[in-house]
Design a protein around this motif. Structure first.
Motif, PDB file in Angstrom:
ATOM      1  N   SER A 167      59.744 -38.535 112.862  1.00 14.81           N
ATOM      2  CA  SER A 167      60.590 -37.347 112.746  1.00 14.81           C
ATOM      3  C   SER A 167      61.044 -37.118 111.308  1.00 14.81           C
ATOM      4  O   SER A 167      61.255 -35.974 110.899  1.00 14.81           O
ATOM      5  N   SER A 168      61.158 -38.184 110.513  1.00 13.06           N
ATOM      6  CA  SER A 168      61.541 -37.994 109.115  1.00 13.06           C
ATOM      7  C   SER A 168      60.401 -37.397 108.291  1.00 13.06           C
ATOM      8  O   SER A 168      60.630 -36.812 107.241  1.00 13.06           O
ATOM      9  N   LEU A 169      59.171 -37.544 108.765  1.00 13.89           N
ATOM     10  CA  LEU A 169      58.003 -36.992 108.062  1.00 13.89           C
ATOM     11  C   LEU A 169      57.545 -35.661 108.632  1.00 13.89           C
ATOM     12  O   LEU A 169      56.472 -35.181 108.288  1.00 13.89           O
ATOM     13  N   GLU A 170      58.338 -35.071 109.483  1.00 15.02           N
ATOM     14  CA  GLU A 170      57.936 -33.853 110.174  1.00 15.02           C
ATOM     15  C   GLU A 170      57.546 -32.731 109.200  1.00 15.02           C
ATOM     16  O   GLU A 170      56.596 -31.987 109.450  1.00 15.02           O
ATOM     17  N   SER A 171      58.236 -32.639 108.095  1.00 14.28           N
ATOM     18  CA  SER A 171      57.922 -31.577 107.131  1.00 14.28           C
ATOM     19  C   SER A 171      56.605 -31.832 106.403  1.00 14.28           C
ATOM     20  O   SER A 171      55.940 -30.897 105.965  1.00 14.28           O
TER      21      SER A 171
END
Length: 146
Positions: free
Chosen positions: A47-51
Motif C-alpha cells: 500500500s505504501s508503493l501504490e503510487s
C-alpha cells in the motif's frame, strides 16, 4: 527479517519491486505463505508503493471481462457438479454394498467359506493354519473356475 520496522518495510518494498536476489526472494515467498505478520508487513509495503505501481488502463473493461467470465464458470461447475453429486452420495455406496452382500449370501459363498474354515481349524496337521487356508482357498477357486 530485521527487527526494525523501517528496515522491514524497505525489504518488502524491494521484494515488490523485484530487486532482491533469488535466495532472499525465496525466503520471503516462504514467509508469505506461513506467517501472518509477514503478510501484514507485505501488504503495508504494497500500500505504501501504490503510487509507484502501474494501474489498470481501463478498469471498467477489466471488470466487464471478469463479470462475463463468471457466469460461464458457474454453469460449467454446475454441469459437472450434478453428475458427480449422485455418484458420490453415501446412500448409493450403501445400496451397492448391501446388494453385493445379499448376492453373496444368496449364492452360499459365505457358507462355503465358513465350512472350509471350520474344517481347517479342526485339523491336527503340523502345517500352519494360514497354509491350510491358502490351500483350501486355492482349491475352492480352482473348482469354481471349472
Amino acid at each position: 527479517m530485521s527487527h526494525q520496522p523501517q528496515d522491514e518495510l524497505e525489504l518488502w518494498r524491494s521484494y515488490i519491486r523485484g530487486s532482491l536476489d533469488s535466495i532472499t526472494e525465496a525466503r520471503l515467498d516462504a514467509l508469505l505463505q506461513g506467517d501472518e505478520a509477514a503478510f501484514a508487513a507485505y501488504t503495508a509495503a504494497l500500500s505504501s508503493l501504490e503510487s509507484e505501481l502501474p494501474g489498470l488502463e481501463d478498469e471498467a473493461a477489466y471488470m466487464l471481462a471478469i463479470m462475463e467470465i463468471l457466469p460461464q464458470a458457474k454453469l460449467s461447475k454446475e454441469r459437472g457438479g450434478s453428475r458427480k453429486s449422485w455418484t458420490r452420495h453415501p446412500l448409493l455406496h450403501y445400496a451397492i454394498a448391501a446388494t453385493l452382500t445379499a448376492l453373496l449370501l444368496g449364492s452360499g459363498l459365505f457358507d462355503l467359506i465358513a465350512a472350509e474354515t471350520d474344517h481347517l481349524m479342526n485339523q491336527a496337521d503340523a502345517s500352519s493354519l494360514s497354509e491350510r487356508m491358502m490351500e483350501a482357498t486355492a482349491g475352492w477357486l480352482d473348482s469354481w473356475k471349472r
